[in-house]
Scaffold this motif. Structure first.
Motif, PDB file in Angstrom:
ATOM      1  N   HIS A  52      84.958  14.050  28.673  1.00 52.78           N
ATOM      2  CA  HIS A  52      86.317  14.113  28.121  1.00 52.78           C
ATOM      3  C   HIS A  52      86.271  14.190  26.594  1.00 52.78           C
ATOM      4  O   HIS A  52      87.042  14.936  25.978  1.00 52.78           O
ATOM      5  N   ARG A  55      85.265  17.712  25.600  1.00 50.60           N
ATOM      6  CA  ARG A  55      86.126  18.805  26.047  1.00 50.60           C
ATOM      7  C   ARG A  55      87.130  19.227  24.971  1.00 50.60           C
ATOM      8  O   ARG A  55      87.313  20.424  24.719  1.00 50.60           O
ATOM      9  N   THR A  56      87.771  18.269  24.310  1.00 46.23           N
ATOM     10  CA  THR A  56      88.801  18.602  23.326  1.00 46.23           C
ATOM     11  C   THR A  56      88.236  19.370  22.132  1.00 46.23           C
ATOM     12  O   THR A  56      88.768  20.435  21.768  1.00 46.23           O
ATOM     13  N   LEU A  58      85.486  21.114  21.919  1.00 41.87           N
ATOM     14  CA  LEU A  58      84.978  22.412  22.378  1.00 41.87           C
ATOM     15  C   LEU A  58      86.128  23.389  22.610  1.00 41.87           C
ATOM     16  O   LEU A  58      86.016  24.577  22.290  1.00 41.87           O
ATOM     17  N   SER A  59      87.220  22.880  23.157  1.00 39.93           N
ATOM     18  CA  SER A  59      88.397  23.730  23.359  1.00 39.93           C
ATOM     19  C   SER A  59      88.953  24.198  22.019  1.00 39.93           C
ATOM     20  O   SER A  59      89.337  25.375  21.865  1.00 39.93           O
ATOM     21  N   THR A  60      88.984  23.306  21.040  1.00 42.51           N
ATOM     22  CA  THR A  60      89.464  23.664  19.697  1.00 42.51           C
ATOM     23  C   THR A  60      88.575  24.722  19.066  1.00 42.51           C
ATOM     24  O   THR A  60      89.058  25.687  18.445  1.00 42.51           O
ATOM     25  N   ASN A  62      86.657  26.933  20.665  1.00 42.78           N
ATOM     26  CA  ASN A  62      86.865  28.205  21.376  1.00 42.78           C
ATOM     27  C   ASN A  62      88.139  28.896  20.918  1.00 42.78           C
ATOM     28  O   ASN A  62      88.165  30.123  20.715  1.00 42.78           O
ATOM     29  N   THR A  63      89.215  28.109  20.751  1.00 43.68           N
ATOM     30  CA  THR A  63      90.481  28.689  20.308  1.00 43.68           C
ATOM     31  C   THR A  63      90.351  29.270  18.902  1.00 43.68           C
ATOM     32  O   THR A  63      90.812  30.393  18.627  1.00 43.68           O
ATOM     33  N   SER A  64      89.699  28.517  18.000  1.00 43.06           N
ATOM     34  CA  SER A  64      89.535  28.986  16.624  1.00 43.06           C
ATOM     35  C   SER A  64      88.644  30.218  16.554  1.00 43.06           C
ATOM     36  O   SER A  64      88.884  31.117  15.745  1.00 43.06           O
ATOM     37  N   TYR A  66      88.349  32.502  18.890  1.00 40.51           N
ATOM     38  CA  TYR A  66      89.160  33.625  19.389  1.00 40.51           C
ATOM     39  C   TYR A  66      90.102  34.131  18.291  1.00 40.51           C
ATOM     40  O   TYR A  66      90.195  35.349  18.031  1.00 40.51           O
ATOM     41  N   GLN A  87      84.932  20.383  13.654  1.00 42.57           N
ATOM     42  CA  GLN A  87      84.705  20.029  15.061  1.00 42.57           C
ATOM     43  C   GLN A  87      83.208  19.960  15.383  1.00 42.57           C
ATOM     44  O   GLN A  87      82.766  19.100  16.151  1.00 42.57           O
TER      45      GLN A  87
END
Length: 264
Positions: A52, A55-56, A58-60, A62-64, A66, A87
């Motif tokens: 958990h 996850r946050t 890594l998601s940030t 990936n979004t950045s 992209y 991050q």
């Protein structure tokens, strides 16, 4: 010469002995199974909580990434690069904290050295001086006379730094951090702050791995510092307690026995 009655008594005695041995073996196997189940549950919880925490960020990232690929404006690209760097730094610190906790769980022997704990507290304040200065906080040292105490200097320094850093991180600008030391029936070190405080429902969990209460979600901590500190203090046969009022501040009290005992 044994009589038939004596022989029967011997067989009965041996039978009881075998029965007791088998019962002890069964109890030992049951205990070993229970300990293994507990170990698996703890490990599963650790992995779940770690997942958990990863996850946050890594998601940030990936979004950045992209958005970075589809962005041509220099200022916005720079902003996304900064987000990714922060991050990655967070993940690096998180991995390091996990490695530290695993090393502590392996239980290497402590290297005890007679130490001036007040000097260790002062050094911790120097180490965190820039952090405190950046937040424009007030630092109050109220140190009583302490006897030299045998501790593992590397580990205890890490614990004390983690607790003071936690106080600084969760105290707003212009707040006050107070560090006290006393000798009563034991050695007591207290780190108090005028920070955001901890909700009473979160208090039982503040030393859990990866725990960050609702009021602390945005302060940038890893949720590992206090767990590591508690582990180190317990290894020195000490305790750490917390008192807190939401919106007012927190007080962490370390207690170390006057006669040092290494728990391993």
């Amino acid at each position: 010469v044994f009589s038939h009655h004596d022989a029967g008594s011997v067989h009965q005695f041996l039978g009881v002995g075998i029965d007791i041995t088998e019962r002890k073996q069964a109890e030992q196997q049951s205990l070993a199974l229970l300990l293994e189940q507990e170990r698996v549950e703890v490990l599963a919880g650790f992995v779940r909580d770690a997942g958990h925490s990863f996850r946050t960020p890594l998601s940030t990232i990936n979004t950045s990434l992209y958005l970075l690929q589809h962005q041509t404006e220099p200022e916005r690209r720079a902003r996304h690069i900064d987000i990714i760097q922060r991050q990655v730094s967070y993940l690096d610190r998180l991995v390091e904290a996990m490695v530290q906790m695993l090393q502590l769980d392996r239980g290497r022997p402590l290297s005890l050295v007679e130490t001036d704990l007040n000097m260790m507290l002062r050094n911790a304040c120097v180490n965190l001086g820039q952090f405190i200065q950046d937040k424009q906080q007030h630092l109050v040292l109220d140190l009583g006379e302490l006897p030299l105490h045998p501790i593992d200097q590397y580990e205890m320094n890490r614990a004390i730094n983690a607790i003071i850093e936690n106080a600084v991180r969760y105290t707003p600008p212009q707040g006050t951090i107070t560090i006290q030391s006393r000798v009563e029936d034991d050695i007591r070190i207290a780190i108090a702050d005028t920070g955001i405080g901890i909700d009473e429902h979160d208090l039982p969990h503040v030393f859990d791995h990866f725990f960050r209460g609702g009021s602390a979600q945005d302060a940038g901590g890893l949720g590992m510092g206090l767990a590591i500190a508690q582990k180190i203090i317990h290894r020195h046969a000490g305790t750490i307690e917390v008192e807190s009022t939401l919106g007012t501040g927190s007080r962490f009290t370390i207690r170390l026995p006057l006669n040092a005992v290494e728990t391993g």
